[in-house]
Design a protein around this motif. Structure first.
Motif, PDB file in Angstrom:
ATOM      1  N   MET A   5      60.523  53.786  76.862  1.00  0.00           N
ATOM      2  CA  MET A   5      62.076  53.011  75.732  1.00  0.00           C
ATOM      3  C   MET A   5      62.908  54.237  76.236  1.00  0.00           C
ATOM      4  SD  MET A   5      61.972  53.954  71.655  1.00  0.00           S
ATOM      5  CE  MET A   5      61.451  52.146  71.089  1.00  0.00           C
ATOM      6  N   LYS A   6      64.407  54.235  76.204  1.00  0.00           N
ATOM      7  CA  LYS A   6      64.844  55.226  75.956  1.00  0.00           C
ATOM      8  C   LYS A   6      65.508  55.338  74.641  1.00  0.00           C
ATOM      9  CE  LYS A   6      70.020  55.630  78.030  1.00  0.00           C
ATOM     10  NZ  LYS A   6      71.224  54.435  77.956  1.00  0.00           N
ATOM     11  N   HIS A   7      65.764  57.533  74.969  1.00  0.00           N
ATOM     12  CA  HIS A   7      66.022  58.001  73.801  1.00  0.00           C
ATOM     13  C   HIS A   7      67.370  58.536  74.331  1.00  0.00           C
ATOM     14  CE1 HIS A   7      62.486  57.367  72.007  1.00  0.00           C
ATOM     15  NE2 HIS A   7      61.822  57.971  73.140  1.00  0.00           N
ATOM     16  N   PHE A   8      68.046  58.729  72.949  1.00  0.00           N
ATOM     17  CA  PHE A   8      69.296  59.189  73.653  1.00  0.00           C
ATOM     18  C   PHE A   8      69.657  60.780  72.881  1.00  0.00           C
ATOM     19  CE2 PHE A   8      70.289  54.810  72.434  1.00  0.00           C
ATOM     20  CZ  PHE A   8      70.978  54.400  73.314  1.00  0.00           C
ATOM     21  N   LYS A   9      70.412  60.979  73.459  1.00  0.00           N
ATOM     22  CA  LYS A   9      70.014  63.127  73.141  1.00  0.00           C
ATOM     23  C   LYS A   9      71.072  63.321  72.063  1.00  0.00           C
ATOM     24  CE  LYS A   9      70.490  63.854  78.089  1.00  0.00           C
ATOM     25  NZ  LYS A   9      70.943  64.370  79.531  1.00  0.00           N
ATOM     26  N   TYR A  10      71.137  64.145  71.219  1.00  0.00           N
ATOM     27  CA  TYR A  10      71.792  64.899  70.528  1.00  0.00           C
ATOM     28  C   TYR A  10      73.517  64.467  70.070  1.00  0.00           C
ATOM     29  CZ  TYR A  10      73.332  67.221  66.980  1.00  0.00           C
ATOM     30  OH  TYR A  10      74.351  67.717  65.378  1.00  0.00           O
ATOM     31  N   ASP A  11      73.910  65.355  71.877  1.00  0.00           N
ATOM     32  CA  ASP A  11      75.484  64.699  71.834  1.00  0.00           C
ATOM     33  C   ASP A  11      75.855  63.681  71.342  1.00  0.00           C
ATOM     34  OD1 ASP A  11      74.820  68.218  72.333  1.00  0.00           O
ATOM     35  OD2 ASP A  11      74.476  67.194  74.202  1.00  0.00           O
ATOM     36  N   GLU A  12      74.787  62.284  72.361  1.00  0.00           N
ATOM     37  CA  GLU A  12      75.442  61.039  72.662  1.00  0.00           C
ATOM     38  C   GLU A  12      75.003  60.974  70.691  1.00  0.00           C
ATOM     39  OE1 GLU A  12      73.605  58.647  76.082  1.00  0.00           O
ATOM     40  OE2 GLU A  12      72.098  59.989  75.049  1.00  0.00           O
ATOM     41  N   TRP A  13      74.587  60.568  69.975  1.00  0.00           N
ATOM     42  CA  TRP A  13      74.867  60.834  68.707  1.00  0.00           C
ATOM     43  C   TRP A  13      75.435  61.720  67.670  1.00  0.00           C
ATOM     44  CZ3 TRP A  13      72.634  56.883  66.972  1.00  0.00           C
ATOM     45  CH2 TRP A  13      70.996  56.403  66.907  1.00  0.00           C
ATOM     46  N   LEU A  14      76.134  62.608  68.279  1.00  0.00           N
ATOM     47  CA  LEU A  14      77.463  63.279  67.815  1.00  0.00           C
ATOM     48  C   LEU A  14      78.516  62.666  68.183  1.00  0.00           C
ATOM     49  CD1 LEU A  14      77.728  66.512  65.583  1.00  0.00           C
ATOM     50  CD2 LEU A  14      77.599  67.192  68.118  1.00  0.00           C
ATOM     51  N   SER A  15      78.670  62.282  68.982  1.00  0.00           N
ATOM     52  CA  SER A  15      79.515  61.379  69.756  1.00  0.00           C
ATOM     53  C   SER A  15      79.433  60.164  68.822  1.00  0.00           C
ATOM     54  CB  SER A  15      79.848  61.048  70.891  1.00  0.00           C
ATOM     55  OG  SER A  15      79.875  62.210  71.622  1.00  0.00           O
ATOM     56  N   TYR A  16      79.060  59.727  68.375  1.00  0.00           N
ATOM     57  CA  TYR A  16      78.597  58.384  67.473  1.00  0.00           C
ATOM     58  C   TYR A  16      79.635  59.096  66.895  1.00  0.00           C
ATOM     59  CZ  TYR A  16      76.693  54.949  64.961  1.00  0.00           C
ATOM     60  OH  TYR A  16      76.541  53.222  63.711  1.00  0.00           O
ATOM     61  N   VAL A  17      78.979  59.836  65.601  1.00  0.00           N
ATOM     62  CA  VAL A  17      79.422  60.476  64.620  1.00  0.00           C
ATOM     63  C   VAL A  17      80.821  60.579  64.147  1.00  0.00           C
ATOM     64  CG1 VAL A  17      79.320  62.108  62.636  1.00  0.00           C
ATOM     65  CG2 VAL A  17      76.892  61.066  63.808  1.00  0.00           C
TER      66      VAL A  17
END
Length: 160
Positions: free
Chosen positions: A1-13
């Protein structure tokens, strides 16, 4: 399973990602607890930059009113539902089908159909002539051992 980094979630927010990436992140968020933690951290750190509702109670009331209007438009009124259910003929009711199945089962049981089927199945499963010819492995080994011992006794008797 590919996990996303914190920076990607920050960009999402912050809403700094493409629509395709947004859909991918959202679908992954349903299945991964680790990424959900990153997402919640990103939200809590940037909570002050998120839009604030000026009138929260009115907003909630407006949303609920629209939901109830859409729900009423989609669903039939309760009076139509009751009349549709009562218009079904008796032979289309579930209880009628269960009654027929129970009656057929009792009829077949008391007439002996199930017993004759069981007898027929056992007869087909193993014919009598096959049962008589089959020996178990143990019986075969014992018979061969006795035959071998008998041949040894005969040989000894012939030597004397």
């Amino acid at each position: 399973m590919k996990h996303f980094k914190y920076d990607e979630w920050l960009s999402y927010v912050k809403d700094d990602i493409s629509d395709k990436a947004r859909e991918e992140l959202e679908s992954h968020l349903y299945t991964c607890d680790q990424c959900l933690e990153h997402y919640l951290q990103a939200i809590s750190e940037h909570e002050s930059s998120l839009p604030v509702l000026s009138n929260e109670p009115d907003f909630t009331d407006l949303v609920m009113a629209k939901v109830s209007k859409q729900k009423a438009a989609v669903e039939k009124p309760a009076s139509l539902k009751k009349t549709a259910a009562s218009k079904k003929p008796f032979y289309q009711q579930a209880a009628f089908h269960y009654l027929i199945a129970a009656a057929a089962t009792l009829l077949l049981t008391f007439s002996g159909v199930f017993h004759s089927l069981a007898t027929y199945a056992s007869a087909v499963e193993a014919p009598k002539h096959m049962k008589e010819k089959r020996l178990s492995v143990t019986d075969g080994v014992i018979d061969k051992t006795f035959a071998w011992m008998d041949s040894l006794e005969k040989k000894e008797a012939n030597k004397k």
